[in-house]
Design a protein around this motif. Structure first.
Motif, PDB file in Angstrom:
ATOM      1  N   LEU A  74      17.586  18.479  51.413  1.00 46.42           N
ATOM      2  CA  LEU A  74      17.785  17.737  50.170  1.00 46.42           C
ATOM      3  C   LEU A  74      18.197  16.295  50.471  1.00 46.42           C
ATOM      4  CD1 LEU A  74      19.678  20.407  48.032  1.00 46.42           C
ATOM      5  CD2 LEU A  74      17.273  19.774  47.895  1.00 46.42           C
ATOM      6  N   ALA A  75      18.143  15.921  51.734  1.00 43.66           N
ATOM      7  CA  ALA A  75      18.598  14.588  52.132  1.00 43.66           C
ATOM      8  C   ALA A  75      17.680  13.497  51.627  1.00 43.66           C
ATOM      9  CB  ALA A  75      18.712  14.514  53.658  1.00 43.66           C
ATOM     10  N   ASP A  76      16.413  13.809  51.415  1.00 44.57           N
ATOM     11  CA  ASP A  76      15.432  12.806  50.981  1.00 44.57           C
ATOM     12  C   ASP A  76      14.463  13.480  50.025  1.00 44.57           C
ATOM     13  OD1 ASP A  76      14.062  10.384  50.835  1.00 44.57           O
ATOM     14  OD2 ASP A  76      12.844  10.820  52.598  1.00 44.57           O
ATOM     15  N   ILE A  77      14.989  13.974  48.924  1.00 48.25           N
ATOM     16  CA  ILE A  77      14.217  14.799  47.999  1.00 48.25           C
ATOM     17  C   ILE A  77      13.033  14.043  47.409  1.00 48.25           C
ATOM     18  CG2 ILE A  77      15.647  14.239  45.987  1.00 48.25           C
ATOM     19  CD1 ILE A  77      15.334  17.142  45.080  1.00 48.25           C
ATOM     20  N   ASP A  78      13.151  12.709  47.286  1.00 43.10           N
ATOM     21  CA  ASP A  78      12.072  11.925  46.703  1.00 43.10           C
ATOM     22  C   ASP A  78      11.240  11.190  47.752  1.00 43.10           C
ATOM     23  OD1 ASP A  78      14.107  10.252  47.376  1.00 43.10           O
ATOM     24  OD2 ASP A  78      14.382   9.385  45.387  1.00 43.10           O
ATOM     25  N   LEU A 111      10.527  25.747  46.980  1.00 45.90           N
ATOM     26  CA  LEU A 111      11.890  26.162  47.308  1.00 45.90           C
ATOM     27  C   LEU A 111      12.836  25.778  46.173  1.00 45.90           C
ATOM     28  CD1 LEU A 111      13.978  27.238  49.395  1.00 45.90           C
ATOM     29  CD2 LEU A 111      14.133  24.897  50.263  1.00 45.90           C
ATOM     30  N   HIS A 112      12.635  24.580  45.623  1.00 41.61           N
ATOM     31  CA  HIS A 112      13.484  24.116  44.529  1.00 41.61           C
ATOM     32  C   HIS A 112      13.435  25.070  43.339  1.00 41.61           C
ATOM     33  CE1 HIS A 112      12.722  19.739  46.078  1.00 41.61           C
ATOM     34  NE2 HIS A 112      13.591  20.387  46.829  1.00 41.61           N
ATOM     35  N   VAL A 113      12.226  25.452  42.896  1.00 42.17           N
ATOM     36  CA  VAL A 113      12.153  26.273  41.688  1.00 42.17           C
ATOM     37  C   VAL A 113      12.701  27.682  41.931  1.00 42.17           C
ATOM     38  CG1 VAL A 113      10.334  24.974  40.542  1.00 42.17           C
ATOM     39  CG2 VAL A 113       9.712  26.837  42.070  1.00 42.17           C
ATOM     40  N   ALA A 114      12.531  28.201  43.142  1.00 39.03           N
ATOM     41  CA  ALA A 114      13.122  29.507  43.450  1.00 39.03           C
ATOM     42  C   ALA A 114      14.643  29.426  43.411  1.00 39.03           C
ATOM     43  CB  ALA A 114      12.647  29.995  44.816  1.00 39.03           C
ATOM     44  N   ALA A 115      15.195  28.324  43.912  1.00 40.96           N
ATOM     45  CA  ALA A 115      16.648  28.134  43.892  1.00 40.96           C
ATOM     46  C   ALA A 115      17.154  27.927  42.470  1.00 40.96           C
ATOM     47  CB  ALA A 115      17.042  26.958  44.779  1.00 40.96           C
ATOM     48  N   ILE A 116      16.375  27.216  41.646  1.00 39.00           N
ATOM     49  CA  ILE A 116      16.753  27.046  40.240  1.00 39.00           C
ATOM     50  C   ILE A 116      16.846  28.410  39.560  1.00 39.00           C
ATOM     51  CG2 ILE A 116      15.946  26.219  37.992  1.00 39.00           C
ATOM     52  CD1 ILE A 116      14.793  23.770  39.502  1.00 39.00           C
ATOM     53  N   LYS A 131      24.027  21.661  44.876  1.00 36.29           N
ATOM     54  CA  LYS A 131      23.610  20.330  45.320  1.00 36.29           C
ATOM     55  C   LYS A 131      22.279  19.960  44.682  1.00 36.29           C
ATOM     56  CE  LYS A 131      22.960  17.512  49.481  1.00 36.29           C
ATOM     57  NZ  LYS A 131      22.976  17.493  50.978  1.00 36.29           N
ATOM     58  N   LEU A 132      21.347  20.910  44.652  1.00 39.74           N
ATOM     59  CA  LEU A 132      20.046  20.667  44.039  1.00 39.74           C
ATOM     60  C   LEU A 132      20.193  20.347  42.554  1.00 39.74           C
ATOM     61  CD1 LEU A 132      16.934  20.692  43.970  1.00 39.74           C
ATOM     62  CD2 LEU A 132      17.068  23.184  43.654  1.00 39.74           C
ATOM     63  N   LEU A 133      20.949  21.158  41.826  1.00 43.57           N
ATOM     64  CA  LEU A 133      21.127  20.917  40.400  1.00 43.57           C
ATOM     65  C   LEU A 133      21.778  19.567  40.139  1.00 43.57           C
ATOM     66  CD1 LEU A 133      22.282  24.455  39.184  1.00 43.57           C
ATOM     67  CD2 LEU A 133      20.037  23.404  38.887  1.00 43.57           C
ATOM     68  N   GLY A 134      22.721  19.182  40.999  1.00 48.79           N
ATOM     69  CA  GLY A 134      23.347  17.870  40.857  1.00 48.79           C
ATOM     70  C   GLY A 134      22.348  16.746  41.043  1.00 48.79           C
TER      71      GLY A 134
END
Length: 255
Positions: A136-140, A157-162, A241-244
């Motif tokens: 998540l260090a450079d998500i964009d 990975l993001h949507v599975a974590a969401i 961290k992702l949600l933030g």
């Protein structure tokens, strides 16, 4: 009868899921990227289908899409199906990744925040999410060298974590992630081993079934069987961290 909203549902897996649910007697709300695609969907639609429009790469149109869905009335389930792999028509790699991030990660987050909360949420992930490696260090992708395959893996990975985070935060809502397999769609190509009907079955089933196993929140599913996802998916620190980050990127807070 359930009312189900499906993103990216004018073709591919989304359309196959919509057709399956309509055939079972459910009410389906189809999402089209543009008015022209919406017109095509209306011409081809069967009974029990509404059509809403919005380009998920646009924040303004994604916000409008949420309003359109809410104006129809409460959904029993939402299937976050829309996703893209690469966008060569965008020209630059920066534009390409901005679109992948917007469609595959930001749009499901925004719509989850703004659509009136349904009884069930289903997120289309991929077995490729295990290649996301949890960075998540450079998500964009502002610092890394562009890699479309890695960007896609990270978005899944993001949507599975969401989905896993929401299962923890919203106990009254059944939240699931699905790996449909490598399916013969426009994105998957004709060499893919899984046909459309097989590819859509798990998410359609999770959206409406009363079978007890499907009503246990937090699952990562493939072929109607729970599987173990990458460790980041169930890591609470990673989820938070992702949600933030998604809150910071969109300006929209998770209710």
């Amino acid at each position: 009868m359930a009312r189900v909203f499906i993103t990216g549902s004018t073709d591919g897996l989304g359309l196959a899921a919509a057709q399956s649910l309509v055939a079972q007697g459910h009410e389906v709300v189809i999402h089209a990227r543009s008015k022209s695609r919406a017109a095509e969907a209306r011409l081809a639609r069967d009974g029990g289908v509404n059509v809403v429009t919005g380009d998920l790469s646009s924040l303004a149109e994604t916000l409008s899409l949420a309003d359109q869905v809410n104006s129809i009335g409460p959904m029993d389930a939402v299937i976050h199906n829309a996703g893209i792999y690469t966008t060569p028509e965008r020209g630059s790699t920066a534009e390409g990744h901005a679109t992948i991030l917007a469609v595959n990660t930001l749009a499901p987050y925004i719509l989850t925040c703004l659509i009136d909360r349904p009884q069930r949420l289903v997120y289309l992930s991929s077995g490729l999410h295990r290649g996301g490696e949890g960075s998540l260090a450079d998500i964009d992708w502002k610092r890394r060298s562009w890699d479309a395959a890695k960007a896609y893996a990270e978005s899944k990975l993001h949507v599975a974590a969401i989905a896993a985070a929401l299962a923890r935060k919203w106990p009254a809502t059944i939240c699931s992630a699905v790996d449909p397999g490598w399916v013969r769609t426009r994105m998957g190509g004709q060499a893919a081993p899984v046909d459309l009907d097989t590819g859509q079955r798990t998410q359609s089933w999770l959206a409406v079934t009363e079978e007890a196993e499907a009503k246990v929140s937090g699952g990562y599913w493939h072929n109607r069987t729970r599987q173990t996802p990458a460790h980041e998916v169930t890591d609470v620190e990673f989820q938070e961290k992702l949600l933030g980050m998604l809150h910071d990127l969109t300006g929209i807070a998770l209710p």
